[in-house]
Scaffold this active site. Sequence first.
Site, PDB file in Angstrom:
ATOM      1  N   TRP A 170       6.735  13.644   1.839  1.00 11.38           N
ATOM      2  CA  TRP A 170       7.338  12.485   2.748  1.00 11.38           C
ATOM      3  C   TRP A 170       8.818  12.624   3.193  1.00 11.38           C
ATOM      4  O   TRP A 170       8.983  12.397   4.523  1.00 11.38           O
ATOM      5  CB  TRP A 170       7.163  11.027   1.715  1.00 11.38           C
ATOM      6  CG  TRP A 170       5.855  10.832   1.531  1.00 11.38           C
ATOM      7  CD1 TRP A 170       5.204  10.716   0.154  1.00 11.38           C
ATOM      8  CD2 TRP A 170       4.576  10.627   2.602  1.00 11.38           C
ATOM      9  NE1 TRP A 170       3.768  10.629   0.320  1.00 11.38           N
ATOM     10  CE2 TRP A 170       3.549  10.509   1.521  1.00 11.38           C
ATOM     11  CE3 TRP A 170       4.590  10.655   3.917  1.00 11.38           C
ATOM     12  CZ2 TRP A 170       2.335  10.373   2.172  1.00 11.38           C
ATOM     13  CZ3 TRP A 170       3.322  10.366   4.224  1.00 11.38           C
ATOM     14  CH2 TRP A 170       1.911  10.247   3.540  1.00 11.38           C
ATOM     15  N   ASP A 216      13.492   5.610   0.651  1.00 14.04           N
ATOM     16  CA  ASP A 216      12.018   5.208   0.853  1.00 14.04           C
ATOM     17  C   ASP A 216      11.448   4.788  -0.677  1.00 14.04           C
ATOM     18  O   ASP A 216      11.434   5.698  -1.646  1.00 14.04           O
ATOM     19  CB  ASP A 216      11.434   6.297   1.304  1.00 14.04           C
ATOM     20  CG  ASP A 216       9.935   6.292   1.438  1.00 14.04           C
ATOM     21  OD1 ASP A 216       9.353   5.232   1.044  1.00 14.04           O
ATOM     22  OD2 ASP A 216       9.179   7.228   1.622  1.00 14.04           O
ATOM     23  N   LYS A 221       1.074   1.036  -1.626  1.00 10.38           N
ATOM     24  CA  LYS A 221       0.761   1.569  -2.895  1.00 10.38           C
ATOM     25  C   LYS A 221       1.182   0.731  -4.212  1.00 10.38           C
ATOM     26  O   LYS A 221       0.395   0.635  -5.077  1.00 10.38           O
ATOM     27  CB  LYS A 221       2.390   2.622  -3.012  1.00 10.38           C
ATOM     28  CG  LYS A 221       2.360   3.582  -1.898  1.00 10.38           C
ATOM     29  CD  LYS A 221       1.321   4.755  -2.137  1.00 10.38           C
ATOM     30  CE  LYS A 221       1.002   5.553  -0.693  1.00 10.38           C
ATOM     31  NZ  LYS A 221       2.269   5.879  -0.172  1.00 10.38           N
TER      32      LYS A 221
HETATM   33  C1  LIG Z   1       2.531   6.929   1.224  1.00  9.49           C
HETATM   34  C2  LIG Z   1       4.002   7.247   1.612  1.00  9.49           C
HETATM   35  C3  LIG Z   1       4.638   7.349   2.869  1.00  9.49           C
HETATM   36  C4  LIG Z   1       3.667   7.077   3.922  1.00  9.49           C
HETATM   37  O1  LIG Z   1       3.283   5.851   4.065  1.00  9.49           O
HETATM   38  P1  LIG Z   1       2.468   5.060   5.345  1.00  9.49           P
HETATM   39  O2  LIG Z   1       2.442   3.839   5.103  1.00  9.49           O
HETATM   40  O3  LIG Z   1       1.116   6.020   5.159  1.00  9.49           O
HETATM   41  O4  LIG Z   1       3.092   5.604   6.698  1.00  9.49           O
HETATM   42  C5  LIG Z   1       5.734   7.522   2.655  1.00  9.49           C
HETATM   43  N1  LIG Z   1       6.479   7.857   1.658  1.00  9.49           N
HETATM   44  C6  LIG Z   1       6.089   7.568   0.438  1.00  9.49           C
HETATM   45  C7  LIG Z   1       7.007   7.668  -0.807  1.00  9.49           C
HETATM   46  C8  LIG Z   1       4.963   7.339   0.415  1.00  9.49           C
HETATM   47  O5  LIG Z   1       4.196   7.362  -1.111  1.00  9.49           O
END
Ligand SMILES: *Cc1c(COP(=O)(O)O)cnc(C)c1O
Length: 364
Positions: A109, A176, A200
């Site tokens: 990511w 993030d 998540k």
């Molecule tokens: C799942 C995830 C993403 C991507 O998320 P999307 O909503 O599919 O774009 C980005 N960063 C982290 C840490 C993730 O776990």
Amino acid sequence: MTNSTINMTKIHNFSAGPGILPAEVLQQAADACINFDNLNLSLLEISHRSKNFEAVMDESKALVKELLELKDGYQVLFLGGGASLQFAMAPCNLLRTDGTAGYVNTGVWASKAIKEAKIIGNTVVVASSEDKKFSYIPKGYEIPANLDYLHITSNNTIYGTQIKEFPKTAVPLVCDLSSDIFSRKVNGNDFALIYAGAQKNMGPAGATMVAVREDILGKTGRKMLSMLDYQVHIKGESMYNTPPVFPIYVSMLTLRWLKKNGGIAWIEKINQQKADTLYNEIDRNSMFIGTTAKEDRSNMNVTFILHKPELEVEFDKLTKEANLSGLRGHRDVGGYRASLYNALPLESVNALVEVMQAFEKKFA
Ligand SMILES: *Cc1c(COP(=O)(O)O)cnc(C)c1O
């Protein structure tokens, strides 16, 4: 109106994302799809500008601010496009045309975020754990003082590493928090920008929560496309265009559930207990190996492999029989990954540990 009742075989859901949600939230979400707020209309067929939905938006934002303990000066948005769109929006909004952005590369990511930033402007990677397949969190690295911001990934969903101590720096931090937001105490005010895809630990896929300190915006010298401009979304109060109403509503329900039960302090304790239970078993059990540096182990995504990979078929058989679901590792890394998001009860971790012990008894 009839309530559909959730009455299925109990599955222990270790899915990495979209992940498990509280059963009562699913029930409330299902009800709102039929009759929302006793309007005799579905949540899915009313205007996002109706006062009923505006109340949902307001409460969602207020819950985020409360749970992250955000001071005045922060704006909360719910946007489409996933966390992946934030990989692009963050540099668009924060990286000056003559400035530099810094990134810590801790996995897939983070790498994707770096890729987007490089397209927007000058970007440096200040630290990386790629040398050891992202199995640890880089520490003690130099942070150049001239950076417009430093981007970090709080929890690395795929590898199972988690930042335990955030870097201390005068450079604005962008984080993030997709896979561990609301799972532990984090001081939201330590960050200039936070973003998290809902699916998540907060709600269903389709909405991304953004919390941004307003005073860092509008300084890049870049012409902005409206939909990529945080200031446009702030001015439109997250309704510049039609927002993802259903994922926002379900996120609100999940945050209500969290608050009602005791908030971050409550869930952090349970999450610690769940992670300790599983890591202790991985370390004790002769059949398993943890794949990450111990001090960087994620409390959300627990990654492990078998000493004897040829026994994977047997282990999979046992987990299936015990109704354990979502345990296979990410396609990039293989092995196993148990995701212990907020809504997963300790009971599910205990069920996994029992299977691991039965597996050891049978094959050691
Ligand atoms: C799942 C995830 C993403 C991507 O998320 P999307 O909503 O599919 O774009 C980005 N960063 C982290 C840490 C993730 O776990």
